[in-house]
Design a protein around this motif. Structure first.
Motif, PDB file in Angstrom:
ATOM      1  N   GLN A  24       0.801  -1.217   0.000  1.00 16.00           N
ATOM      2  CA  GLN A  24       0.000   0.000   0.000  1.00 16.00           C
ATOM      3  C   GLN A  24       0.838   1.273   0.000  1.00 16.00           C
ATOM      4  O   GLN A  24       0.348   2.333  -0.391  1.00 16.00           O
TER       5      GLN A  24
ATOM      6  N   GLU B 177       1.765   3.648  -3.818  1.00 15.08           N
ATOM      7  CA  GLU B 177       0.843   4.580  -4.474  1.00 15.08           C
ATOM      8  C   GLU B 177       0.719   5.880  -3.699  1.00 15.08           C
ATOM      9  O   GLU B 177       0.747   6.974  -4.260  1.00 15.08           O
TER      10      GLU B 177
ATOM     11  N   CYS C 107      -5.825   9.427 -11.187  1.00 14.59           N
ATOM     12  CA  CYS C 107      -7.038   8.680 -11.537  1.00 14.59           C
ATOM     13  C   CYS C 107      -7.282   8.727 -13.041  1.00 14.59           C
ATOM     14  O   CYS C 107      -7.594   7.707 -13.660  1.00 14.59           O
TER      15      CYS C 107
ATOM     16  N   SER D 221     -10.777  15.501 -13.131  1.00 15.91           N
ATOM     17  CA  SER D 221     -11.744  14.509 -12.648  1.00 15.91           C
ATOM     18  C   SER D 221     -13.024  14.605 -13.475  1.00 15.91           C
ATOM     19  O   SER D 221     -13.721  13.605 -13.653  1.00 15.91           O
TER      20      SER D 221
ATOM     21  N   SER E 206     -16.524   1.910 -12.945  1.00 15.89           N
ATOM     22  CA  SER E 206     -15.131   1.477 -12.930  1.00 15.89           C
ATOM     23  C   SER E 206     -14.787   0.825 -14.262  1.00 15.89           C
ATOM     24  O   SER E 206     -15.648   0.233 -14.908  1.00 15.89           O
TER      25      SER E 206
ATOM     26  N   ILE F 257      -1.785   2.206  -8.799  1.00 14.09           N
ATOM     27  CA  ILE F 257      -3.105   1.975  -8.210  1.00 14.09           C
ATOM     28  C   ILE F 257      -3.888   0.955  -9.036  1.00 14.09           C
ATOM     29  O   ILE F 257      -4.406  -0.042  -8.505  1.00 14.09           O
TER      30      ILE F 257
ATOM     31  N   VAL G 153      -5.298  -2.596  -7.548  1.00 18.22           N
ATOM     32  CA  VAL G 153      -6.711  -2.839  -7.250  1.00 18.22           C
ATOM     33  C   VAL G 153      -7.464  -3.419  -8.441  1.00 18.22           C
ATOM     34  O   VAL G 153      -8.637  -3.740  -8.324  1.00 18.22           O
TER      35      VAL G 153
ATOM     36  N   SER H  16      -8.721  -2.191 -11.065  1.00 21.12           N
ATOM     37  CA  SER H  16      -9.803  -1.437 -11.696  1.00 21.12           C
ATOM     38  C   SER H  16      -9.418   0.034 -11.660  1.00 21.12           C
ATOM     39  O   SER H  16      -8.569   0.435 -10.871  1.00 21.12           O
TER      40      SER H  16
ATOM     41  N   LYS I 124     -11.048   4.054 -11.603  1.00 26.95           N
ATOM     42  CA  LYS I 124     -12.304   4.714 -11.260  1.00 26.95           C
ATOM     43  C   LYS I 124     -11.999   6.144 -10.827  1.00 26.95           C
ATOM     44  O   LYS I 124     -10.953   6.410 -10.237  1.00 26.95           O
TER      45      LYS I 124
ATOM     46  N   TYR J  46     -10.962   7.488  -6.792  1.00 27.88           N
ATOM     47  CA  TYR J  46     -10.204   6.573  -5.957  1.00 27.88           C
ATOM     48  C   TYR J  46      -9.086   7.357  -5.273  1.00 27.88           C
ATOM     49  O   TYR J  46      -8.345   8.075  -5.909  1.00 27.88           O
ATOM     50  N   GLY J  47      -8.974   7.190  -3.960  1.00 28.91           N
ATOM     51  CA  GLY J  47      -7.863   7.817  -3.245  1.00 28.91           C
ATOM     52  C   GLY J  47      -8.006   9.305  -3.062  1.00 28.91           C
ATOM     53  O   GLY J  47      -7.008  10.012  -2.982  1.00 28.91           O
ATOM     54  N   ASP J  48      -9.257   9.800  -2.985  1.00 32.10           N
ATOM     55  CA  ASP J  48      -9.434  11.231  -2.780  1.00 32.10           C
ATOM     56  C   ASP J  48      -8.830  11.700  -1.457  1.00 32.10           C
ATOM     57  O   ASP J  48      -8.357  12.830  -1.343  1.00 32.10           O
TER      58      ASP J  48
END
Lengths: 335, 377
Positions: free
Chosen positions: B80, B83, B109, B174, B185, B270, B274, B276, B278, B281-283
């Protein structure tokens, strides 16, 4: 009092008019009094908030914890009222305003003490306030059935009603606090020493100190003011949706900042107009509510807001840079 | 005219020296010391950071024991860290030039989504798997670098302040991602791509090794090359750097372009992990990377801080996050702790030394022996 429309605001008005015309041509259903009243109703929370934000940004700072303050203030006030058993929305508003003002004053003290970018500090306090609320008060959702009926009565009350195509539509009562706040903010900024001092510390803090202004007191006022407005806006919002969630509102603060910036408010302080900030918020809500008329899904919302934001930013900053270059001013601190 | 020129030059040299001094322990005065001494003993902030790290490690060992230091948990932490660490490194670069970059996560993202579209064959169909993966990686990194460059152009050429400029581009990037995916996703990557995300060399995840490599490259470039030192000088004192003949505009452009590249790497990491891609993610990483920078001693006003600080703090944060998971804290409590930590660290770095001095004086002990200049914290 002469009301002169500056050039940047004229451009914004032209954009709004052109956009409305385009939407109306594509989808005539847009041209309805319904749309206007709905826009006023949904944007009233952010119109109140942007007035406080304008004052903060005039002082050269920024506050992004206002949504957290609005949420915490209204949530705690509702929770207290449920505990004690008061029922009136007239109690909710001052309660929420008091709680949020205290948080705003905390922000002011931290910003004055740490002398670091207010963005980072208020980002910290935003999480801190929300976390404190959820840990100490709880994370229960108060739905429409539990809340006092006076809340929804206030939230859905109308000043007058007009017979529209799809039944009667009314202008929301929430427009009254919006107007009061706008006039009050105008009065503070242009007619009081307090407001002039806030603009002065935003332009040049050292000069303002030599003129005899006290930055600490001015900051306390500015951050306290946005706190009070956040409490008011939060209460209006929970009355409108007739429910109190422990995690709503947070995450929408950057859109209000975007509105203020589109309206020509400078992040480095000292520059900003009330009318511009209002137009900025209106543009964002207009986009939000009318994409559906254009046949686009809500997913496109950020795309268009982003384009407008980037364009207006680069345009105003470029103009200022050209002006500075012409006057042989070189600004290195704009990083 | 000449005397004026000389005067300006002399002043700028003084300013440069000041700013070099404030840039940390990399000042030439300490070159005769060993690298260890230069890195850890002479830097008060790094000192404190190492102390906190050891303390945290010890507390975790006492409180959680095997559930924290089991091989499985250490490995999942190592999966983890990269990223988030890459995003923190990007935020550090923004801090170094005295700015801030809110668009890192949105950039990551979006480049992840675009890589995802190519990987799943929705875009450019009919390619072989190997070339598809290579193309996806190249295009994602190029696009993210271009997005970083766009930030740089807004900030350096149009003179928009970085906070507002990156707020705009964050919304914009975004928004593009949302418009492309509609909020859904992107799934179904080829196995050979996702297997890179879970690959390990001798128990150490491959992506963790990549992160370490990126850190070393960045540390060398920032602290050992002329351009890196110029970046520190520009961040610490843009007036001095301007009068020293440094191209300030290019410094800003370079920093934000590099951030874009790091964001692209983070995005690929990322989606690799994971499986996928999207929007959104990770905001939370935006806020957490700010905390990491502040704790790591990267001064928000620019020009101060070291890459190794980011490395230590990222591990520290991951340990904290891990212990929150073990304790089963609610996300709200986690938020409270992060917020409190940020304010506390900001307060301590400003007045911590003063408090310590007051404490030691009240205990009637001699005051701290460190020279006054070395503590800017």
């Amino acid at each position: 009092m002469s009301f002169k429309i500056a050039r940047s605001e004229g451009i914004l008005l032209a954009i709004i008019a052109a956009y409305c015309a385009a939407v109306a041509v594509i989808n005539p259903a847009f041209l309805n009094i319904d749309t206007l009243f709905d826009l006023i109703r949904t944007s009233s929370r952010d119109l109140i908030l942007v007035m406080g934000l304008l004052l903060i940004m005039l002082s050269g700072g920024i506050d992004i914890s206002f949504m957290a303050m609005a949420l915490v203030g209204s949530y705690c006030a509702t929770w207290l009222m449920m505990k004690i058993g008061w029922q009136s929305a007239a109690v909710l508003i001052p309660c929420a305003m008091l709680i949020s003002t205290i948080m705003g004053l905390c922000n002011a003290c931290l910003v004055s003490w740490l002398k670091l970018p207010a963005f980072i500090i208020t980002l910290g306090t935003m999480n801190l306030f929300h976390g404190l609320m959820a840990t100490l008060v709880g994370t229960r959702t108060f739905g429409g059935g539990i809340l006092p009926p006076s809340f929804s009565a206030f939230g859905s009350a109308t000043l007058f009603e007009i017979e529209g195509e799809y039944g009667a539509v009314g202008l929301t009562v929430s427009i009254i606090p919006v107007i009061i706040v706008v006039v009050l903010t105008w009065f503070i900024i242009y007619k009081t020493m307090l407001g002039r001092g806030i603009v002065a510390i935003g332009n040049d803090e050292n000069s303002a100190i030599r003129l005899g202004f006290k930055p600490l007191y001015l900051r306390l006022f500015a951050y306290g003011y946005i706190g009070a407005l956040a409490g008011l806006a939060g209460s209006i919002y929970i009355c409108q949706v007739n429910a109190v969630y422990p995690d709503k509102m947070i995450g929408e603060e950057l859109m209000v900042v975007a509105g203020a910036v589109i309206g020509g408010t400078s992040i480095s302080g000292g520059k900003g107009k009330i009318f511009g900030a209002i137009l900025g918020v209106i543009i964002i809500y207009l986009l939000k509510s009318t994409l559906i008329f254009l046949g686009l899904s809500a997913s496109w919302n950020n795309f268009f807001v982003g384009i407008i934001l980037v364009l207006s930013l680069s345009f105003t900053a470029w103009q200022e840079k050209v002006r500075n270059d012409r006057h042989l001013l070189f600004k290195v601190e704009s990083r | 005219m000449k005397s004026l020129h000389l005067h300006v030059k002399g002043q700028s040299a003084k300013l440069m020296a000041e700013s070099q001094e404030s840039a940390g322990a990399g000042a030439p005065a300490s070159t005769q010391n060993s690298w260890f001494k230069r890195y850890f003993i002479a830097d008060a902030n790094l000192n404190a950071l190492c102390f906190v790290f050891i303390l945290m490690a010890a507390v975790c060992a006492l409180a959680f024991g095997s559930s924290m230091y089991s091989g499985a948990n250490l490995q999942s932490m190592a999966f983890q860290i990269p990223e988030f660490g890459l995003i923190a490194l990007g935020m550090m670069l923004a801090f170094l030039v005295g700015g801030i970059d809110l668009s890192i996560v949105a950039n990551a993202c979006l480049s992840g989504i675009i890589a995802g579209f190519i990987l799943t064959g929705q875009w450019l169909p009919g390619l072989e798997e190997g070339s598809r993966i290579a193309l996806a990686v190249v295009i994602a990194l190029t696009l993210s670098t271009l997005m970083g460059l766009f930030n740089g152009i807004l900030i350096a050429t149009c003179a928009v302040s970085s906070l507002i400029a990156t707020l705009g581009t964050m919304t914009f990037y975004s928004g593009i991602g949302m418009a492309l995916t509609g909020g859904r996703s992107v799934v179904g990557f080829p196995d050979s791509f996702t297997s890179m995300g879970i690959a390990e060399v001798g128990g150490v995840p491959l992506i963790f090794i990549m992160f370490i490599a990126v850190m070393i490259i960045m540390a060398v470039m920032l602290e050992k090359t002329g351009n890196g030192r110029k970046l520190y000088l520009f961040g610490g004192n843009p007036v001095a750097s301007l009068f020293s003949g440094i191209n300030n505009k290019r410094m800003n452009l370079a920093a934000f372009t590099a951030i874009g590249f790091l964001a692209g790497l983070a995005g690929l990491t990322i989606i690799m992990r994971v499986n996928s891609a999207k929007v959104g993610y990770g905001d939370a990483y935006v806020f957490q990377s700010l905390i990491v920078c502040v704790i790591a001693g990267i001064h928000p006003a620019g020009g101060r801080g070291k890459v190794i600080g980011i490395g230590i703090t990222t591990v520290l944060m991951q340990m904290a996050a891990s212990s929150f998971t073990i304790l089963q804290l609610s996300p709200y409590t986690t938020k409270l702790i992060w917020g409190l930590m940020l304010i506390l660290v900001l307060g301590l770095t400003k007045d911590g030394r003063k408090l310590l001095n007051m404490l030691s004086q009240s205990l009637k002990k001699p005051a701290a022996r460190r020279p006054a200049g070395s503590e800017d914290a």
